[in-house]
Design a protein around this motif. Structure first.
Motif, PDB file in Angstrom:
ATOM      1  N   MET A   1     -26.485 -34.740  53.904  1.00  0.00           N
ATOM      2  CA  MET A   1     -25.962 -34.563  55.246  1.00  0.00           C
ATOM      3  C   MET A   1     -26.875 -33.590  55.986  1.00  0.00           C
ATOM      4  SD  MET A   1     -22.259 -33.471  56.642  1.00  0.00           S
ATOM      5  CE  MET A   1     -22.498 -31.726  56.563  1.00  0.00           C
TER       6      MET A   1
ATOM      7  N   ASP B   1     -37.098 -37.673  56.677  1.00  0.00           N
ATOM      8  CA  ASP B   1     -37.173 -39.072  56.301  1.00  0.00           C
ATOM      9  C   ASP B   1     -36.370 -39.328  55.030  1.00  0.00           C
ATOM     10  OD1 ASP B   1     -37.867 -41.660  56.350  1.00  0.00           O
ATOM     11  OD2 ASP B   1     -39.863 -41.372  55.476  1.00  0.00           O
ATOM     12  N   VAL B   2     -35.047 -39.158  55.163  1.00  0.00           N
ATOM     13  CA  VAL B   2     -34.161 -39.336  54.014  1.00  0.00           C
ATOM     14  C   VAL B   2     -32.968 -40.136  54.525  1.00  0.00           C
ATOM     15  CG1 VAL B   2     -32.987 -38.115  52.157  1.00  0.00           C
ATOM     16  CG2 VAL B   2     -34.700 -36.918  53.506  1.00  0.00           C
ATOM     17  N   PRO B   3     -32.430 -41.060  53.721  1.00  0.00           N
ATOM     18  CA  PRO B   3     -31.163 -41.675  54.146  1.00  0.00           C
ATOM     19  C   PRO B   3     -30.106 -40.581  54.255  1.00  0.00           C
ATOM     20  CG  PRO B   3     -31.755 -42.366  51.914  1.00  0.00           C
ATOM     21  CD  PRO B   3     -32.897 -41.576  52.433  1.00  0.00           C
ATOM     22  N   HIS B   4     -29.481 -40.460  55.409  1.00  0.00           N
ATOM     23  CA  HIS B   4     -28.581 -39.318  55.557  1.00  0.00           C
ATOM     24  C   HIS B   4     -27.449 -39.617  56.517  1.00  0.00           C
ATOM     25  CE1 HIS B   4     -31.274 -38.854  59.070  1.00  0.00           C
ATOM     26  NE2 HIS B   4     -30.177 -38.405  59.656  1.00  0.00           N
ATOM     27  N   ARG B   5     -26.470 -38.769  56.472  1.00  0.00           N
ATOM     28  CA  ARG B   5     -25.436 -38.750  57.506  1.00  0.00           C
ATOM     29  C   ARG B   5     -25.740 -37.532  58.350  1.00  0.00           C
ATOM     30  NH1 ARG B   5     -20.118 -38.752  54.108  1.00  0.00           N
ATOM     31  NH2 ARG B   5     -19.228 -38.955  56.171  1.00  0.00           N
ATOM     32  N   SER B   6     -25.330 -37.583  59.593  1.00  0.00           N
ATOM     33  CA  SER B   6     -25.684 -36.429  60.421  1.00  0.00           C
ATOM     34  C   SER B   6     -24.474 -35.813  61.076  1.00  0.00           C
ATOM     35  CB  SER B   6     -26.722 -36.813  61.473  1.00  0.00           C
ATOM     36  OG  SER B   6     -26.337 -37.994  62.110  1.00  0.00           O
TER      37      SER B   6
END
Lengths: 57, 208, 225, 254
Positions: free
Chosen positions: B39, B199-204
């Motif tokens: 996150m 550059d990471v799959p994430h939630r924000s």
């Protein structure tokens, strides 16, 4: 009367002690009272302003 | 190596508010994250990213709301959960008077890790060859890599990172993104306060 | 055990740090030497006056040297984020505080304890066995470090920049000083090691050992908020 | 009882009748205590008129010790029950306490000049009062220094507690130190036995000091309650309400 103030020759000592106690404690008392009144007034002002600004909370 | 992530960690925040110097800086934050997720907390300078991260880390008490850490759905008290957290604070926890190796050796002892781990970790953050340099002589970017080495050394499932890419170049940002990506694909949890995208799959989570 | 491991790690790091850069260990002993020399000049070369001044001089020099070093014992770790990291990642900061204390004792206390007999020679103490004053001085260094530790932790939490360590530590240090000077004097004059004064000094040290680490941890955690 | 006062409004209501009562007791006691102390009480056969210093010295000394006990008690209460009003009480008590300690030292010293022939002796009582005064200064410094009220309050609890545990130790050690260094020739324990004609003004003055102290605490706590109200009102201006974006489950990128 003069005899009372002289305190048998120790007038300076006795009156210094009582005087200083009175001044320091009385002074702190007056300072506290004034600060209390000032903050109380300020708090009331803030209260009223807040009420004026949002009539329906 | 990533056996530490076999347990499922999770964090649930409800209506969290925290204060700095008695003044509320962040309020009404709710989210839930678990292992395998990253996150990113975005926000301008002074928006309260660090304070929120501090609250999540248990360093700053909450003003309102609840914050629950859990391991395998068992909610743990913050202090007890502390041994699952690796924290990268704003200042990197580096002693400039010590060499790179001495710095890491200190944390080896703290985390009770063998010093044989060091070589591979130094390589992963790409500061090999600098082991005997005094930390004070490193560049800002190298310093940041050194403090990130400590996160890898800690070998803990939860990463709390405060501006991990501060004063680091593009290549460094890619490296750190890759490390965070590796961590979450191993089942770890990363919460990152940042002002730039990684550059990471994430939630924000955007604050401010 | 985890606690012992952390104590060792922190103490070891601080010792290495003081040897490597800044010369933290030198600072204490240099201050000590200067203070002792000034005291000697203040009391004059008369042997009687010097002999009587030996124990107080040793103690005051120890007190000031330790306070000088300890007043900043936590500030660096707060500034570079080490303490913040430990506070978040460790269940307890107790090991850290004890480690810091051990560090101060080794870096500053150690040289001072060794220097105490040398000072006594310079102060015309005629005792044959000067090692006899070491137990009381060592005990005192421990107690004074403890007093300075809790004061320093509170000072760090206040972001006071070292200003308040002396005043906060004073009430805790005075009993130590009172018993300590007597214990050392007795050791010098009549070779008594385990005098009643020494027993009280020990009791005071134990008392400080019981309360200081816990309260220091509390103050430090508060300071990190 | 303390939880009863956790509501500031309730404390305010209590203070509204307790404050005037304290003042009434104060001025009532002073009205009799001052004339009795300064005029009607007899002079001591040994000390002469200097005995009149005792009527301001002894109550101040008693208060200096009592007040630190009060601070410690409030610190402990705040420590255990996290009661913020206890912090305010302790804070309000510190200033008067320091003044009581200072007055004890000054009046004691002025009394000592004609009686012992010196302004100051390193007598056990004087010395331990001096250290108590230092402890007060340290305690007040903690409150004054901090920028964050809440943090200062919790640090002050530590200083209050440690200071209090230390008081008997200081007392004991100073006693010890004094008997070793100072032949006890100046002060005799078997001083003048107190006659009822002296006991009355002494008691009245002590009661006056207690009333004054109570008033100090009440007004100090009221002030801090108002200050908190003001701060709370001012707060929305200082901070920005934060509305985090709702996190969609599919909010994945990269």
């Amino acid at each position: 009367m003069a005899e009372f103030f002289a305190m048998g020759g120790y007038g300076f000592h006795v009156w210094t002690c009582w005087g200083l106690s009175g001044i320091l404690l009385g002074g702190l008392g007056i300072a506290r009272e004034r600060r209390l009144r000032r903050t109380a007034k300020l708090a009331k002002q803030h209260d009223e302003r807040a009420k004026r600004e949002e009539p329906n909370p | 190596m990533k056996s530490i992530c076999s347990d499922k960690v999770s964090l649930q925040c409800d209506e969290v508010a925290c204060a700095r110097g008695g003044v509320m800086v962040v309020g009404g934050v709710s989210f839930a994250v678990g292992g395998g997720e990253a996150m990113l907390i975005f926000g301008a300078n002074g928006a309260g990213k660090s304070s929120l991260l501090g609250a999540i880390a248990g360093r700053i008490p909450l003003m309102e709301g609840t914050l629950n850490w859990a391991v395998n759905d068992d909610v743990l008290p913050q202090r007890q959960f502390a041994s699952n957290i690796a924290m990268l604070s704003h200042d990197g926890a580096i002693k400039t008077g010590l060499s790179v190796e001495q710095n890491l050796l200190f944390w080896c002892r703290i985390y009770n890790k063998p010093r044989t781990d060091l070589a591979s970790i130094v390589e992963r953050v790409k500061i090999s060859g600098l082991e005997h340099r005094r930390a004070g002589t490193l560049s800002a970017g190298q310093m940041r890599r050194l403090s990130f080495a400590r996160i890898l050394l800690a070998d803990r499932p939860v990463w709390l990172l405060d501006e991990p890419t501060a004063s680091i170049d593009d290549g460094g940002r890619a490296d750190i993104s890759a490390l965070i990506g590796g961590h979450i694909s191993d089942g770890g949890l990363a919460i990152v306060a940042t002002h730039e995208a990684l550059d990471v799959p994430h939630r924000s989570l955007r604050i401010g | 055990m985890a606690l012992r491991r952390i104590v060792r790690a922190v103490a070891q790091r601080d010792v290495v740090l003081s040897l490597a850069g800044g010369g933290g260990w030198l600072q204490g002993i240099v201050f000590y030497a200067v203070f002792v020399a000034f005291m000697a000049f203040a009391f004059g070369p008369g042997e009687d006056a010097l002999r009587r001044a030996a124990a107080p001089t040793i103690w005051l020099a120890t007190l000031f040297a330790i306070q000088l070093a300890a007043s900043e014992m936590f500030i660096e770790d707060i500034q570079d984020g080490s303490l913040q990291t430990l506070a978040v990642e460790q269940t307890s900061l107790l090991g850290y505080v004890i480690g810091k204390l051990a560090g101060v004792l080794i870096i500053v206390g150690g040289p001072l304890i060794v220097a105490a007999p040398i000072v006594s020679i310079m102060f015309a103490v005629g005792a044959t066995n000067l090692a006899i004053l070491l137990p009381s001085v060592a005990m005192g260094a421990l107690a004074l470090s403890l007093a300075a530790c809790v004061a320093s932790a509170i000072n760090a939490a206040l972001q006071g920049g070292g200003r308040f360590t002396a005043i906060l530590a004073a009430p805790l240090s005075i009993p130590v000083l009172i018993f300590g000077i007597d214990a050392t004097s007795l050791a010098i004059e009549s070779s008594q090691i385990w005098s009643v004064e020494m027993q009280f000094l020990t009791a005071m040290t134990l008392f400080l050992m019981a309360i200081v680490p816990g309260f220091s941890v509390l103050a430090l955690r508060l300071g990190l908020e | 009882m303390l939880s009863y006062f956790s509501n500031p409004a309730r404390f305010e209501a209590f203070a509204r009748w307790a404050s005037p009562l304290a003042l009434l007791v104060l001025f009532g006691c002073l009205a009799f205590g001052i004339p009795m102390g300064l005029y009607f009480s007899p002079e001591d056969y040994q000390q002469g008129h200097t005995v009149r210093i005792m009527y301001v010295h002894v109550p101040a000394a008693i208060m200096a010790e009592l007040v630190f006990g009060f601070i410690a008690l409030m610190s402990l209460t705040a420590f255990v029950w996290r009661h913020t009003l206890a912090d305010a009480c302790a804070r309000a008590a510190a200033g008067p306490g320091a003044i009581f300690a200072a007055l004890t030292l000054i009046t004691g010293s002025v009394w000592g000049r004609p009686t012992w022939g010196t302004w100051w002796v390193w007598d056990a009582r004087l010395t331990s009062m001096l250290i108590l005064f230092l402890t007060y200064i340290g305690y007040i410094a903690v409150w004054q220094m901090g920028t964050d009220e809440n943090k200062s309050a919790r640090l002050a609890r530590i200083v209050g507690l440690v200071g209090f545990i230390n008081v008997p130790i200081v007392k004991f050690s100073v006693d010890w130190w004094n008997t070793l260094h100072q032949p006890a020739s100046l002060l005799r324990a078997d001083g003048p036995t107190i006659h009822s004609s002296m006991l009355w003004p002494l008691g009245l003055m002590a009661l006056a000091y207690i009333a004054l102290f109570s008033w100090f605490v009440l007004s100090g706590v009221r002030t801090s309650i108002y200050e908190k109200q003001i701060a709370r009102r001012a707060q929305p201006l200082a901070s920005r309400p934060i509305k985090p974006e709702q996190m969609a489950a599919g909010d994945q990128n990269g």
